[in-house]
Design an enzyme around this catalytic site. Sequence first.
Site, PDB file in Angstrom:
ATOM      1  N   HIS A 189      47.777  44.034  52.109  1.00  0.00           N
ATOM      2  CA  HIS A 189      46.652  44.180  51.180  1.00  0.00           C
ATOM      3  C   HIS A 189      47.151  44.098  49.734  1.00  0.00           C
ATOM      4  O   HIS A 189      46.624  43.324  48.925  1.00  0.00           O
ATOM      5  CB  HIS A 189      45.936  45.518  51.420  1.00  0.00           C
ATOM      6  CG  HIS A 189      44.887  45.844  50.412  1.00  0.00           C
ATOM      7  ND1 HIS A 189      43.534  45.733  50.645  1.00  0.00           N
ATOM      8  CD2 HIS A 189      44.983  46.262  49.115  1.00  0.00           C
ATOM      9  CE1 HIS A 189      42.855  46.073  49.569  1.00  0.00           C
ATOM     10  NE2 HIS A 189      43.712  46.405  48.607  1.00  0.00           N
ATOM     11  N   GLU A 190      48.178  44.872  49.409  1.00  0.00           N
ATOM     12  CA  GLU A 190      48.666  44.905  48.021  1.00  0.00           C
ATOM     13  C   GLU A 190      49.207  43.544  47.595  1.00  0.00           C
ATOM     14  O   GLU A 190      48.914  43.035  46.525  1.00  0.00           O
ATOM     15  CB  GLU A 190      49.747  45.979  47.851  1.00  0.00           C
ATOM     16  CG  GLU A 190      49.267  47.403  48.096  1.00  0.00           C
ATOM     17  CD  GLU A 190      48.009  47.762  47.322  1.00  0.00           C
ATOM     18  OE1 GLU A 190      47.773  47.195  46.241  1.00  0.00           O
ATOM     19  OE2 GLU A 190      47.237  48.617  47.818  1.00  0.00           O
ATOM     20  N   HIS A 203      46.715  40.995  46.542  1.00  0.00           N
ATOM     21  CA  HIS A 203      46.231  41.085  45.162  1.00  0.00           C
ATOM     22  C   HIS A 203      46.997  40.112  44.263  1.00  0.00           C
ATOM     23  O   HIS A 203      46.428  39.474  43.375  1.00  0.00           O
ATOM     24  CB  HIS A 203      46.412  42.502  44.608  1.00  0.00           C
ATOM     25  CG  HIS A 203      45.334  43.447  45.017  1.00  0.00           C
ATOM     26  ND1 HIS A 203      44.006  43.209  44.753  1.00  0.00           N
ATOM     27  CD2 HIS A 203      45.386  44.640  45.655  1.00  0.00           C
ATOM     28  CE1 HIS A 203      43.289  44.226  45.226  1.00  0.00           C
ATOM     29  NE2 HIS A 203      44.098  45.103  45.777  1.00  0.00           N
TER      30      HIS A 203
HETATM   31 ZN    ZN Z   1      43.542  46.884  46.591  1.00  0.00          ZN
END
Ligand code: ZN
Length: 595
Positions: A401-402, A405
């Site tokens: 997820h990170e 980004h």
């Molecule tokens: Zn996030």
Amino acid sequence: MVAFNKFFTSVFLAIVYASSTGALTVPTNSKHATHRVRAIANDVKIEVYHPESKYDTFGEGIDHPLRKRGASLKESSEAFISSHLGVNSRYHGGFAGEVASHAYAHQVINGLIVSNAVSNVAFNADDKVVAVGSSFIEPTGKVPSTTPSVSFEDAKKTAEAALDGTYVSDIPSTVEYLAKDNGEVVLVHALQIRNEEAGTWYNAFVNANTNKLESLTDYVAKATYRVLPITKETLLEGFEDVVDPADLEASPLGWHSDGTTNTTATAGNNVLTYKTSTSNTSPATGDGLVFEYVQNPSVAPTTTVNVNAARVNNFYLVNSIHDITYRYGFTEAAFNFQNNNFNKGGKGNDRVTASIQDSAGSNNADFATPPDGQSGHMRMYLFTSTSPNRDGALENDVPVHENTHGVTNRMTGGGTGSCLQSTEAGGMGEGWSDAMADWTEKTSSAVPDYVMGQYIINSAAGIRTHPYSTSATVNPLTYASVGKLNEVHNIGEVWANLLHNVYAALVAEHGWSATAKTDPTGTEGNVVFLHLFLDALPLQPCNPTFLTARNAWLQADVNRYSGANRCLLWTAFASKGLGVNAANHVDNHDIPSDC
Ligand SMILES: [Zn+2]
Ligand SMILES: *[C@@H]1O[C@H](CO)[C@@H](O)[C@H](O)[C@H]1NC(C)=O
Ligand SMILES: [Ca+2]
């Protein structure tokens, strides 16, 4: 050509009208696409403004004689913007992807760029224009002269005090214009301010005539996790030995060499994973590159062996995301994170730095995406609702997820890290990140409900409000939900659930490939999905909305698959309210009449 010119004139007028209605009292969600309230230091809040992006896609494309004659991306995009939008612009970057070339530009007034008035122009393989996004403005009132009356030193003091950080002096400040939501243009000093301890990293815009902090770009995308009470469930195991996972197409020298320095630790060309100090990496445990640390779930994550297991897992994940997304278009030229770019374009010296068990926080994780050429920075924390605590670096959802980004912030808007800043675009940023985790964890054509973050908080329900699901009973979120939500992760759930449904439809139609992570040439649904995911990012406008992001997916399908999935995509989007006549966060389930 004539009709086209006319069309663009009206598009530009629409922008002018839109910006002149800013004074009306309107519901909060009508600002989702253009504003965002940011909490900065000392409990101060600042509302930042991103002029609305107009976005048009053109299917098979529109002729561009200059481009056809072989003009550069810079030349063709600046000429196009000038002739069709009537705006002077300056190209700030671009790249040639597999099926489309992308150019990104700022509006220019009096020779200075307007930092938040930007454009993106995409050309297909036939050198035709297929997509144009623009957040250009027509200033009301007098444009201030280009000479600051406030010195840089004074502006720096203002920004450092307001944002509780220090000027990043190796990135020179610039003098620019900034568009405000009342239609005015102000002269600003733009400078990066960072506080490593607090984990903040901004590009600050200080008025060069009044010395007021006018606006900022926040490079950090934070995750926020609900913490649930401790339960007794045992830790998940799941560790396996993975042999030679580096994809040499994406990482030609493997994961431990940048061509100059070879390491036998969790440091390489794509990522440096460390704890506390960048020299605290995990060394290989045996001959060559063997990293064999057996995590012990019954002792604290800070135990040496567990720190090593976490660093190795994080290093493996960030490199894997590098390699997978590289295969689908997140290359050096498309502004990815690498130290050595092997002369393939883009700016280097920006591998991800990943700090695990970072002491700055808990029950969270975040990723800062400064512009191409500056390292993306990932921070993983411990989760404290269990005993022993759990390590975010050991639940693959979280680093994936990170890391995503970084992918979406770099690929939208041409590597500036500045184009997922509005509330709605920031929300979709969270959604893409969950959708990528959803994609990477599939092991067959089955599309079960997907739950984010259940291990870190030891709860089967995970950290989101609903599982991602093809069942509207399990997950009732639709486009209209966006209008009722204000927090980016909550908005992101709507987008991630939409993409979950697009994925399910593509896999049902085209099947599923077990080799999709390293072979992007397949025709299977999961391959198609990831192509459209990555292709749509550079194609969409700065600060996209659900509507413009949907249109970019449809255009991406024309660019790569001649529109073969048009009706499938419309049906999936419309099933969640994002149909042909959707607007203003009101659901619409219409699909085109020929579908
Ligand atoms: Zn996030
Ligand atoms: C460093 O690693 C690269 C890639 O594996 C290899 O080609 C090169 O020979 C290595 N250099 C040294 C000095 O070991
Ligand atoms: Ca780069």
